[in-house]
Structure formats: C-alpha cells, structure tokens
Scaffold this motif. Structure first.
Motif, mmCIF file in Angstrom:
data_model
loop_
_atom_site.group_PDB
_atom_site.id
_atom_site.type_symbol
_atom_site.label_atom_id
_atom_site.label_comp_id
_atom_site.label_asym_id
_atom_site.label_seq_id
_atom_site.Cartn_x
_atom_site.Cartn_y
_atom_site.Cartn_z
ATOM 1 N N ASP A 96 -9.993 58.581 14.484
ATOM 2 C CA ASP A 96 -9.583 58.014 13.310
ATOM 3 C C ASP A 96 -8.360 57.182 13.576
ATOM 4 O O ASP A 96 -7.715 56.740 12.591
ATOM 5 C CB ASP A 96 -9.380 59.115 12.235
ATOM 6 N N ALA A 97 -7.704 56.790 14.740
ATOM 7 C CA ALA A 97 -6.500 56.308 15.117
ATOM 8 C C ALA A 97 -7.027 54.641 15.002
ATOM 9 O O ALA A 97 -8.177 54.214 15.028
ATOM 10 C CB ALA A 97 -5.986 56.590 16.462
ATOM 11 N N ILE A 98 -6.142 54.107 14.377
ATOM 12 C CA ILE A 98 -6.319 52.484 14.572
ATOM 13 C C ILE A 98 -5.471 51.908 15.840
ATOM 14 O O ILE A 98 -4.432 52.213 16.214
ATOM 15 C CB ILE A 98 -5.605 51.920 13.338
ATOM 16 N N VAL A 99 -6.320 50.899 16.447
ATOM 17 C CA VAL A 99 -5.761 50.395 17.672
ATOM 18 C C VAL A 99 -5.546 48.813 17.382
ATOM 19 O O VAL A 99 -6.634 48.095 17.121
ATOM 20 C CB VAL A 99 -6.766 50.717 18.988
ATOM 21 N N ILE A 100 -4.490 48.529 17.774
ATOM 22 C CA ILE A 100 -4.176 46.857 17.799
ATOM 23 C C ILE A 100 -3.843 46.521 19.151
ATOM 24 O O ILE A 100 -2.852 46.792 19.553
ATOM 25 C CB ILE A 100 -3.384 46.760 16.803
ATOM 26 N N ASP A 101 -4.758 45.764 19.857
ATOM 27 C CA ASP A 101 -4.593 45.372 21.068
ATOM 28 C C ASP A 101 -3.958 43.993 21.259
ATOM 29 O O ASP A 101 -4.495 42.744 20.761
ATOM 30 C CB ASP A 101 -6.081 45.145 21.910
ATOM 31 N N ILE A 102 -2.567 43.910 21.580
ATOM 32 C CA ILE A 102 -1.761 42.674 21.463
ATOM 33 C C ILE A 102 -1.821 41.983 22.772
ATOM 34 O O ILE A 102 -1.298 40.778 23.174
ATOM 35 C CB ILE A 102 -0.353 43.067 21.098
ATOM 36 N N GLY A 103 -2.236 42.742 24.076
ATOM 37 C CA GLY A 103 -2.096 42.322 25.234
ATOM 38 C C GLY A 103 -3.157 40.969 25.498
ATOM 39 O O GLY A 103 -4.160 40.874 24.996
ATOM 40 N N MET A 104 -2.381 40.465 26.633
ATOM 41 C CA MET A 104 -3.053 39.029 26.932
ATOM 42 C C MET A 104 -3.084 39.115 28.574
ATOM 43 O O MET A 104 -1.934 39.096 28.959
ATOM 44 C CB MET A 104 -2.560 37.775 26.457
ATOM 45 N N ASN A 105 -4.219 39.490 29.058
ATOM 46 C CA ASN A 105 -4.239 39.061 30.697
ATOM 47 C C ASN A 105 -5.655 38.426 31.113
ATOM 48 O O ASN A 105 -6.483 38.316 30.329
ATOM 49 C CB ASN A 105 -4.508 40.701 30.987
ATOM 50 N N VAL A 106 -5.164 37.723 31.921
ATOM 51 C CA VAL A 106 -6.432 37.023 32.661
ATOM 52 C C VAL A 106 -6.964 37.680 33.683
ATOM 53 O O VAL A 106 -6.460 38.133 34.898
ATOM 54 C CB VAL A 106 -5.927 35.532 32.996
#
Length: 130
Positions: A96-106
């Motif tokens: 039930d956790a909320i995950v926000i992925d802000i990372g940017m990788n190429v």
C-alpha cells in the motif's frame, strides 16, 4: 497550486509537481511517513519542506547511507530521485505504499537510448498489481 502559506513563493517545479500528483489522487499527507531519496537543493530539500508543511513525517536520505533500503521499506510514500536506474527494488516497497519516481536516467536498450527512472519499474509494477 497552493501549499499552506507558500502562496506567491518560488517553488521548484519538481517538488510542486509531486505534491500536485498526490493532491489529484486525494492522498492525505498528514501523519504519513515520506522518504525522499534525494538531498539536493532543487528536489529533496524543497520537497521535504513542502511535505512538512502538510504535516507529514519526513526522512531525507541518499544512496550512500547504509540503511537506505530499511528507510524506504518503512515509507508510506517514497520519492526516488537518486539518478541510478533500477535503484529501488520491489522488495523495498511495503504494501500500500505510494511510489513517485522522479529519477531520470538514460540507458541503452536494444541499441537505442531509453529514458528510465530510479525505480525498478517492471519489477515494482508487476509486484504491485498482483
């Protein structure tokens, strides 16, 4: 977007967007344990202040901490912005956790460049939908 008494303040766009996403999903932040895997002046610190303003409990960490897995595992809401592809694994995310992925990788995928985040997306998405 209005966050408490920050009206008229210059708020970096990424932290503002994170709170806007949570607002759109009617996520109550009061009392939630939020772990921010980023300590930068542009993302981590402004986001922590905005979340504190909403009465959330905040932990700011970085990849060099030995207990980062345990910290993320305890979070109600995870914000990942460490700049490392597949850094956060599915077993680190509690139910039930909320995950926000802000990372940017190429990364190079099948000979082409692909933009990816910090969360092991396929693994976390599969695990959360089961």
């Amino acid at each position: 977007i209005f966050f408490g008494n920050t009206k008229g303040a210059n708020i970096p766009c990424t932290p503002a967007a994170c709170l806007h996403i949570l607002e759109q999903y009617n996520v109550e932040l009061k009392g939630k344990h939020c772990v921010i895997a980023n300590k930068s002046r542009i993302v981590g610190l402004p986001l922590s202040k905005l979340l504190l303003h909403e009465n959330a409990t905040i932990t700011v960490c970085n990849v060099h901490q030995g207990d980062v897995k345990d910290l993320i595992s305890s979070a109600d809401i995870v914000f990942a912005a460490v700049g490392m592809h597949d850094f956060v694994k599915s077993e680190w995310i509690k139910d039930d956790a909320i995950v926000i992925d802000i990372g940017m990788n190429v990364v190079i995928h099948e000979g082409s460049k692909k933009l990816v985040g910090d969360i092991a997306f396929e693994e976390v998405y599969f695990w959360m939908v089961l």
